[in-house]
Design an enzyme around this catalytic site. Sequence first.
Site, PDB file in Angstrom:
ATOM      1  N   GLY A  50      35.738  31.887  35.668  1.00 25.56           N
ATOM      2  CA  GLY A  50      35.034  31.118  36.847  1.00 25.56           C
ATOM      3  C   GLY A  50      34.746  32.279  38.017  1.00 25.56           C
ATOM      4  O   GLY A  50      35.935  33.059  38.316  1.00 25.56           O
ATOM      5  N   GLU A  89      46.447  38.646  33.138  1.00 25.83           N
ATOM      6  CA  GLU A  89      44.981  38.921  33.319  1.00 25.83           C
ATOM      7  C   GLU A  89      44.910  40.053  34.180  1.00 25.83           C
ATOM      8  O   GLU A  89      45.218  40.208  35.239  1.00 25.83           O
ATOM      9  CB  GLU A  89      44.074  37.983  33.599  1.00 25.83           C
ATOM     10  CG  GLU A  89      42.894  37.881  33.570  1.00 25.83           C
ATOM     11  CD  GLU A  89      42.005  36.815  34.110  1.00 25.83           C
ATOM     12  OE1 GLU A  89      42.618  35.558  34.748  1.00 25.83           O
ATOM     13  OE2 GLU A  89      40.832  36.620  34.605  1.00 25.83           O
ATOM     14  N   ASP A 140      46.953  36.148  36.987  1.00 26.42           N
ATOM     15  CA  ASP A 140      45.938  36.886  37.093  1.00 26.42           C
ATOM     16  C   ASP A 140      46.082  37.800  38.211  1.00 26.42           C
ATOM     17  O   ASP A 140      46.604  37.414  39.251  1.00 26.42           O
ATOM     18  CB  ASP A 140      44.549  36.089  37.344  1.00 26.42           C
ATOM     19  CG  ASP A 140      43.205  37.072  37.393  1.00 26.42           C
ATOM     20  OD1 ASP A 140      42.413  36.338  37.567  1.00 26.42           O
ATOM     21  OD2 ASP A 140      43.601  38.038  37.425  1.00 26.42           O
ATOM     22  N   LEU A 144      47.990  31.426  37.676  1.00 18.44           N
ATOM     23  CA  LEU A 144      48.590  31.915  39.215  1.00 18.44           C
ATOM     24  C   LEU A 144      48.179  33.203  39.450  1.00 18.44           C
ATOM     25  O   LEU A 144      48.260  33.935  38.430  1.00 18.44           O
ATOM     26  CB  LEU A 144      50.211  31.766  38.960  1.00 18.44           C
ATOM     27  CG  LEU A 144      50.874  30.561  38.527  1.00 18.44           C
ATOM     28  CD1 LEU A 144      52.421  30.815  38.600  1.00 18.44           C
ATOM     29  CD2 LEU A 144      50.280  29.386  39.719  1.00 18.44           C
ATOM     30  N   ASN A 193      44.249  40.770  38.914  1.00 17.93           N
ATOM     31  CA  ASN A 193      43.047  41.308  39.451  1.00 17.93           C
ATOM     32  C   ASN A 193      43.052  42.748  40.064  1.00 17.93           C
ATOM     33  O   ASN A 193      42.873  43.039  41.135  1.00 17.93           O
ATOM     34  CB  ASN A 193      42.555  40.366  40.869  1.00 17.93           C
ATOM     35  CG  ASN A 193      41.745  39.006  40.448  1.00 17.93           C
ATOM     36  OD1 ASN A 193      42.391  38.148  40.958  1.00 17.93           O
ATOM     37  ND2 ASN A 193      40.757  39.148  39.643  1.00 17.93           N
TER      38      ASN A 193
HETATM   39  O1  LIG Z   1      37.846  28.323  38.821  1.00 15.13           O
HETATM   40  C1  LIG Z   1      36.996  29.439  39.485  1.00 15.13           C
HETATM   41  O2  LIG Z   1      36.018  29.186  39.472  1.00 15.13           O
HETATM   42  C2  LIG Z   1      38.012  30.790  39.889  1.00 15.13           C
HETATM   43  C3  LIG Z   1      38.479  31.314  39.005  1.00 15.13           C
HETATM   44  C4  LIG Z   1      39.248  32.606  39.443  1.00 15.13           C
HETATM   45  O3  LIG Z   1      40.218  32.517  39.564  1.00 15.13           O
HETATM   46  N1  LIG Z   1      38.387  33.355  39.585  1.00 15.13           N
HETATM   47  C5  LIG Z   1      38.664  34.630  40.198  1.00 15.13           C
HETATM   48  C6  LIG Z   1      38.931  35.561  39.151  1.00 15.13           C
HETATM   49  O4  LIG Z   1      39.526  36.851  39.366  1.00 15.13           O
HETATM   50  O5  LIG Z   1      38.701  35.268  37.914  1.00 15.13           O
HETATM   51  C7  LIG Z   1      37.859  34.967  41.217  1.00 15.13           C
HETATM   52  C8  LIG Z   1      37.394  34.170  42.152  1.00 15.13           C
HETATM   53  C9  LIG Z   1      36.149  34.607  42.933  1.00 15.13           C
HETATM   54  C10 LIG Z   1      35.568  35.741  42.934  1.00 15.13           C
HETATM   55  C11 LIG Z   1      35.952  36.750  42.170  1.00 15.13           C
HETATM   56  C12 LIG Z   1      36.999  36.260  40.898  1.00 15.13           C
END
Ligand SMILES: O=C(O)CCC(=O)N[C@@H](C(=O)O)c1ccccc1
Length: 368
Positions: free
Chosen positions: A291, A214, A189, A162, A191
């Site tokens: 990802g 995360e 997560d 999440l 960020n």
């Molecule tokens: O499943 C996927 O590809 C996305 C997983 C995800 O949440 N990525 C986030 C992250 O912070 O890890 C992200 C997505 C897009 C760009 C940057 C980061």
Amino acid sequence: MKLTGVELIHVSMPLVSPFRTSFGTQVTRDLLLLRVVTDEGEGWGECVTMPDPVYSSEYVAGAADVLRRFLIPTLAASGPLDASRVATVLAPFKGHRMAKAALEMGVLDAELRAEGRSFARELGAVHDRVPCGVSVGIMDSIPALLDAVGGYIDEGYVRIKLKIEPGWDVAPVRAVRERFGDDVLLQVDANTAYTLADARHLARLDPFDLLLIEQPLEEEDILGHASLAQQITTPVCLDESITSAQSTAAAIRLGACAVVNIKPGRVGGYLEARRIHDVCVAHGVPVWCGGMLETGIGRAANVALAALPGFTMPGDTSASDRYYRTDITEPFVLDAGTLTVPTGPGIGVLPVPELLAEVTTHTEWVTV
Ligand SMILES: O=C(O)CCC(=O)N[C@@H](C(=O)O)c1ccccc1
């Protein structure tokens, strides 16, 4: 092997649903693909930069510029192509790890296709399928979140992540636990959305038995993460802060992370990603594959990486249809919560020309 030229292919892929994180909402994935042309065949790389420098300092137009003016000409002038030397050749240029990763990936793909070896073999994969987690964005309401999570669990995803931010953290986690129980593998997560002053608030997530939290703090704040790890019981995982094997070893030794999210683009390529994996395995730190909403090109390489022995936690290696109605390669389809590791030469997949053409906004040929 000799570099003939590189085609920079700008694509814009519509997302099946808006993807909201603490740094913004995406409705399309604008990214850069590289078609690396050599005298022994072609290779494909995916540059995972965002259109704007909001996840990291890199962004699509900047990556295209640094590739066009510095990275591609320098690599071309460095003599015979050897993927294992790309990082060294490009080291004089500071940063731009996602751009470098894309170029190295394209060279490695070309090399391996010519040799008939797969990414999985080259990287040291030990599994032929990998368990898949899914990333769930910040939603407009708790009911909408629960619908999304229920759908992904029904599809077979083995782990739920999440996205959280101040004001959207304890309540959504509690709601998911109450609706789906304690057995669902669940992580969050942030960020970089919090500060150390939020430690007591983040400790309110401890009772929910999360796999990890995360990147709660900003990228540079390694010591802050080490201090936070002393104040909460949820294991701290780093994402944005992990940029190399060296920074990984430092973060682990400082107690800043108990788990590591490895994203090849963020760390400068799949070869550095393997080195980070090896450092983490040596320290007993579990890793998982992050990802960046990759197309099937990057997804194929990520699934191969996720099959290495130290990837003991499900990654954000979702099926193509998590993000795209139509992928530009044969779609990756979830099978009993897993994706199959490609076995063909190189990354084992190719763009379908007409599907790639549909999402291509413009291309640029960089001669060498
Ligand atoms: O499943 C996927 O590809 C996305 C997983 C995800 O949440 N990525 C986030 C992250 O912070 O890890 C992200 C997505 C897009 C760009 C940057 C980061």
